[in-house]
Design a protein around this motif. Sequence first.
Motif, mmCIF file in Angstrom:
data_model
loop_
_atom_site.group_PDB
_atom_site.id
_atom_site.type_symbol
_atom_site.label_atom_id
_atom_site.label_comp_id
_atom_site.label_asym_id
_atom_site.label_seq_id
_atom_site.Cartn_x
_atom_site.Cartn_y
_atom_site.Cartn_z
ATOM 1 N N ALA A 125 14.148 -19.196 66.819
ATOM 2 C CA ALA A 125 14.989 -18.079 67.254
ATOM 3 C C ALA A 125 14.324 -16.749 66.903
ATOM 4 O O ALA A 125 13.807 -16.573 65.798
ATOM 5 C CB ALA A 125 16.359 -18.170 66.594
ATOM 6 N N PRO A 126 14.342 -15.796 67.832
ATOM 7 C CA PRO A 126 13.598 -14.540 67.625
ATOM 8 C C PRO A 126 14.137 -13.638 66.526
ATOM 9 O O PRO A 126 13.450 -12.726 66.083
ATOM 10 C CB PRO A 126 13.703 -13.860 68.997
ATOM 11 N N TRP A 127 15.373 -13.885 66.064
ATOM 12 C CA TRP A 127 15.940 -13.001 65.038
ATOM 13 C C TRP A 127 15.651 -13.467 63.610
ATOM 14 O O TRP A 127 15.954 -12.763 62.653
ATOM 15 C CB TRP A 127 17.461 -12.877 65.222
ATOM 16 N N LEU A 128 15.102 -14.672 63.454
ATOM 17 C CA LEU A 128 14.937 -15.232 62.116
ATOM 18 C C LEU A 128 14.088 -14.348 61.207
ATOM 19 O O LEU A 128 14.376 -14.201 60.013
ATOM 20 C CB LEU A 128 14.323 -16.635 62.203
ATOM 21 N N SER A 129 13.059 -13.749 61.767
ATOM 22 C CA SER A 129 12.178 -12.901 60.962
ATOM 23 C C SER A 129 12.832 -11.582 60.573
ATOM 24 O O SER A 129 12.323 -10.856 59.714
ATOM 25 C CB SER A 129 10.888 -12.610 61.730
ATOM 26 N N LYS A 130 13.979 -11.275 61.170
ATOM 27 C CA LYS A 130 14.669 -10.019 60.883
ATOM 28 C C LYS A 130 15.608 -10.123 59.679
ATOM 29 O O LYS A 130 16.023 -9.113 59.128
ATOM 30 C CB LYS A 130 15.484 -9.572 62.107
ATOM 31 N N TYR A 131 15.961 -11.359 59.290
ATOM 32 C CA TYR A 131 16.892 -11.536 58.183
ATOM 33 C C TYR A 131 16.365 -10.925 56.888
ATOM 34 O O TYR A 131 15.161 -10.948 56.620
ATOM 35 C CB TYR A 131 17.156 -13.019 57.926
ATOM 36 N N SER A 132 17.273 -10.439 56.078
ATOM 37 C CA SER A 132 16.910 -9.959 54.751
ATOM 38 C C SER A 132 16.381 -11.116 53.916
ATOM 39 O O SER A 132 16.686 -12.294 54.182
ATOM 40 C CB SER A 132 18.127 -9.332 54.061
ATOM 41 N N THR A 133 15.624 -10.821 52.901
ATOM 42 C CA THR A 133 14.995 -11.835 52.052
ATOM 43 C C THR A 133 16.000 -12.858 51.534
ATOM 44 O O THR A 133 17.056 -12.502 51.035
ATOM 45 C CB THR A 133 14.308 -11.168 50.847
ATOM 46 N N GLY A 134 15.658 -14.120 51.693
ATOM 47 C CA GLY A 134 16.470 -15.198 51.147
ATOM 48 C C GLY A 134 17.526 -15.748 52.072
ATOM 49 O O GLY A 134 18.126 -16.792 51.786
ATOM 50 N N LEU A 135 17.781 -15.094 53.213
ATOM 51 C CA LEU A 135 18.872 -15.533 54.086
ATOM 52 C C LEU A 135 18.444 -16.544 55.150
ATOM 53 O O LEU A 135 19.253 -17.343 55.609
ATOM 54 C CB LEU A 135 19.518 -14.332 54.784
ATOM 55 N N LYS A 136 17.178 -16.501 55.546
ATOM 56 C CA LYS A 136 16.744 -17.296 56.699
ATOM 57 C C LYS A 136 17.040 -18.783 56.535
ATOM 58 O O LYS A 136 17.522 -19.441 57.461
ATOM 59 C CB LYS A 136 15.248 -17.088 56.947
ATOM 60 N N ASP A 137 16.747 -19.309 55.363
ATOM 61 C CA ASP A 137 16.877 -20.751 55.170
ATOM 62 C C ASP A 137 17.995 -21.145 54.225
ATOM 63 O O ASP A 137 18.044 -22.279 53.752
ATOM 64 C CB ASP A 137 15.547 -21.324 54.657
ATOM 65 N N ILE A 138 18.913 -20.216 53.967
ATOM 66 C CA ILE A 138 19.987 -20.530 53.023
ATOM 67 C C ILE A 138 20.994 -21.502 53.621
ATOM 68 O O ILE A 138 21.678 -22.238 52.919
ATOM 69 C CB ILE A 138 20.692 -19.240 52.547
ATOM 70 N N THR A 139 21.089 -21.526 54.941
ATOM 71 C CA THR A 139 22.072 -22.382 55.600
ATOM 72 C C THR A 139 21.711 -22.508 57.077
ATOM 73 O O THR A 139 20.739 -21.919 57.543
ATOM 74 C CB THR A 139 23.492 -21.797 55.430
#
Length: 436
Positions: A125-139
């Motif tokens: 998904a193109p927005w994944l790199s936009k997440y703040s640190t630690g959020l991308k793979d938290i859930t």
Amino acid sequence: MKNAWKGAIAVAAAAALILTGCSDPGSGNTTTSSGWPSQTASLKGVTLTIWAATNSNKTADNVIAGFEKATGATVKVVTIPDPYEQGVQTKVATGDKPDLAFWQPTASELTSLNAKTNLISLDGAPWLSKYSTGLKDITGLLGNTRYAALVTSPAVEGVYYNKEVFTKAGITATPKNWDEFIALAKQLKAKGQTPFFEMGGDKWATQWWVQVQLADAAKAGLWTRVNENKEKFTDPTIQGAIDNYKALIDDGLFNSDIKTATFADQGTALLSGKAAMVVQVNSFFGELQAQSNTAELNQKIGFFPISPTGNVGTFIPDQSNALVAFNTGKNKQQSAAKQFLSYWMGTGYPSFVKAQSTVSLETAVPSPSDVPQALLDVAKSVNTSVGSMQALAVANPDLYLNLGDMIQGTKTTVQVAQTTQDQFTQLAKAQGVKGF
């Protein structure tokens, strides 16, 4: 839960489109180099259906308005009555699927939807790199596949408190561990103040009291051991947390109407100062916002995470935090669903967080100035929080219903633990989990 799920997997055409970078001639969509649809490609004639719960059926309104204007699509929100999760599972089991749905993005709840069959992957998904640190793979993940899009900050189990009540009682600092937390409650009771308020009539929040007591154990691998059938709800750690919760009730630290009190009552009680503290998750703040405004909330309401030995929060992403897209077997609909999510977390995201007055998940999008400080504090606690039962266990038994029965006097603490363990075992066996 029975895995009586049905669904056809139709990926060949979509894969071909991704490989060629072309559009489906029947959809009007164009794809980017990543294989995802362009956010504002024409979707004239396409209607998307989103399932939502009572507390999330207005969440996407701003996004929908912008998306419809930008693409020509029509987006319909259908409210599934509470209990939302059971209602969705029942419909999906009969083959009734929407294009998108709000859904708790935890492994156990993705499993309950049989994600591998019923949902489409959101990998890349193109927005994944936009997440703040630690959020991308938290859930949002089941195994190594991403099935859910996080749109708002994950819920955290912690303590909302009335600042004015604390000040009046001479309390100048929030507790730093469980013992201080309970000592503070007893101090308040001695002054004639109700320390805690519980919504025993609506039941679902009762489990937070047990789970925050398990934060340190969760950090040390509790739910991994439970998942491997090496530790049980009836063993000392979880049983002890249930026993402690019941002891606090018996000690008179909760509201006298605990058996009948509702979610709305809980919000009213904290805002008015009738109660000093509430153990809750983010959706509770929505109830406070419905009864107040940012200025009053900043003046009255604070938040702190709590755990046995410190201030470790327990995160529990709920259905209002994320959406999933369904495998309907219709390439045009599935592509449009992915485009909607991409728009939400892309072009539409700044106006979404502003309209919702919610904390931004994206580094480049600032949180609105009118987000209450308590919500900012909740979001800040996510990175140091540990997963809840729902986030880390392979199954989600009805702990809250069993605790509700305990409050009503129809189950003992031992029966709560045993019934929950029996349910967990049944669910794990149905999933084919090794060791059960």
